[in-house]
Design an enzyme around this catalytic site. Structure first.
Site, short mmCIF file in Angstrom:
data_model
loop_
_atom_site.label_atom_id
_atom_site.label_comp_id
_atom_site.label_asym_id
_atom_site.label_seq_id
_atom_site.Cartn_x
_atom_site.Cartn_y
_atom_site.Cartn_z
N ASP A 198 -5.17 -7.95 3.82
CA ASP A 198 -5.22 -7.76 5.19
C ASP A 198 -5.35 -9.01 6.33
OD1 ASP A 198 -5.72 -5.44 3.42
OD2 ASP A 198 -5.85 -4.46 5.21
N ASP A 219 0.26 -7.19 4.52
CA ASP A 219 -0.89 -6.19 3.72
C ASP A 219 -1.39 -6.17 5.64
OD1 ASP A 219 -2.11 -3.62 3.90
OD2 ASP A 219 -2.53 -4.50 1.54
N ASP A 220 -1.77 -5.24 5.97
CA ASP A 220 -1.84 -4.89 7.61
C ASP A 220 -2.35 -5.96 8.41
OD1 ASP A 220 -1.40 -2.18 7.33
OD2 ASP A 220 -3.86 -1.86 6.66
N HIS A 241 2.74 -5.64 6.85
CA HIS A 241 2.34 -3.83 7.10
C HIS A 241 2.53 -3.56 7.82
CE1 HIS A 241 1.61 -3.53 1.92
NE2 HIS A 241 2.28 -3.88 2.80
N ARG A 274 1.72 1.89 12.62
CA ARG A 274 1.57 2.84 11.64
C ARG A 274 -0.07 3.45 12.09
NH1 ARG A 274 1.46 1.52 5.06
NH2 ARG A 274 -0.42 0.65 5.91
N LYS A 276 -2.20 6.18 10.22
CA LYS A 276 -2.06 6.71 9.09
C LYS A 276 -4.02 8.36 8.97
CE LYS A 276 -2.74 3.36 6.31
NZ LYS A 276 -3.12 1.93 5.92
#
Length: 379
Positions: A198, A219-220, A241, A274, A276
């Protein structure tokens, strides 16, 4: 002009005793004493230990080609207010299985920067195994704790490469501005060995601003798990991500409020936008804006807003205890690969996803939108 020497002064005083105050003990740098408020420079294999020992007495700390020993945090926490920290040359770290962090900095009005040509090299390939932090047999250290940075603290122009796992952990901070940081973990793409790298993880913080970040990772690019009044602008995110809110739920702080993400490119990544919410958990996500976000080569989800997230994956049964309200998407556009989905919304009910405003949202190239309990005029 009359010049008084020490002997004349003592003669004038006669029998009167003169008490000369001894200076307070000063902090030591290596084996020598340094005055408080000094500009301190540390280097080499002993530089980390010397910096940790002498940090309290330094108005500026220059780290020049420091080699941090294995299993050691470059611990610059609790710095005096206004301290400057400058990275010069190449900073490296010894290899060991441990949770880290490799660097930790805290204080008020702290200014962290990188000199021209510097690099902070995590040498992550020594840990990468494709599992990231999801294993107990090869523990990888987190990279940089920006915890308890207060006031008008700044992190500017750092060049970071090849981190073992997550890069910046921003927690319990307020008033922090991060600008012009480059995170280059592209070497982790080889064999898909880099994982959970991340870029910026934010939790329990207020008034955090990140501008002009360039992030290559797996990743993020950005993950906001909790916090208020957060700005991310002028970013470039590749290979990861996407720009994430959450996951929200299951922590001690489960509130995300007032976030503005703008003028950012997300390319060749799994997701673009995104949000979540953890299934069955409690919390809230409100006042989040994505504006002027460009997507290209997104392989899974161009825009995905879901209330059914778990660490094991999406359940397909969204819940309502983490409402997503006041979500704004303005000029979010771009392309998804044919194997991906343009837009997915999975809400537990129309009430748990409300007050959304979407304008000029144009995502194409993937499969048809999947929408469940999405507010009108959105998905």
């Amino acid at each position: 002009m009359l010049i008084l020497t020490r002997s004349i002064v003592l003669g004038l005083l006669g029998s009167t005793s003169l008490a000369l105050a001894s200076p307070a003990a000063e902090p030591a740098e290596g084996n020598r004493l340094i005055p408080r408020g000094s500009a301190c420079t540390y280097s080499g294999v002993n530089g980390a230990a010397a910096a940790i020992a002498g940090k309290a007495g330094c108005s500026s700390i220059t780290l020049n080609n420091v080699a941090v020993p294995a299993g050691t945090t470059l611990d610059l926490t609790g710095l005096a207010a206004g301290t400057k920290v400058i990275f010069e040359g190449t900073t490296t770290f010894g290899h060991k299985q441990w949770p880290g962090p490799l660097i930790s900095i805290s204080g008020t009005n702290i200014a962290v920067s990188g000199a021209a040509g510097h690099v902070i090299d995590g040498q992550g390939a020594r840990w990468w195994d494709g599992k990231g932090s999801n294993t107990k047999t090869n523990v990888k250290p987190k990279f940089f704790f920006a915890h308890n940075l207060k006031g008008a603290s700044t992190i500017t122009g750092l060049n970071i490469k090849d981190t073992p796992v997550q890069v910046f952990s921003i927690d319990s901070s307020s008033g922090l501005t991060i600008s012009g940081v480059t995170i280059d973990n592209r070497n982790g793409d080889k064999g898909s060995l880099g994982h959970n790298t991340d870029g910026f993880d934010i939790g329990d913080s207020d008034h955090i601003t990140i501008t002009g970040a360039t992030v290559y990772n797996q990743d993020d690019c950005l993950a906001i798990n909790s916090g208020t009044n957060i700005i991310f602008s002028g970013g470039y995110c590749s290979g990861g991500h996407g720009l994430s809110i959450g996951s929200v739920g299951g922590r001690s702080n489960n509130v995300v409020d007032t976030v503005h993400i703008s003028s950012t490119q997300v390319i060749n990544s799994q997701n673009g936008v995104r949000v979540k919410a953890v299934a069955g958990a409690t919390g809230s996500i409100k006042g989040v804006t994505y504006q002027d976000v460009t997507l290209s080569g997104i392989t899974s989800q161009g825009v995905t807003i879901r209330q059914d997230y778990t660490n094991a994956g999406y359940t397909g049964n969204p819940t309502t205890q983490v409402p997503i309200t006041g979500l704004t998407l303005n000029n979010v556009h771009g392309t998804v690969t044919s194997s991906g989905t343009d837009i997915t919304v999975e809400c537990g009910s129309s009430a748990s996803c409300s007050g959304w405003t979407w304008t000029k949202v144009a995502v194409s190239g993937g499969k048809a939108d999947l929408c469940k309990n999405a507010p009108a005029n959105t998905c």
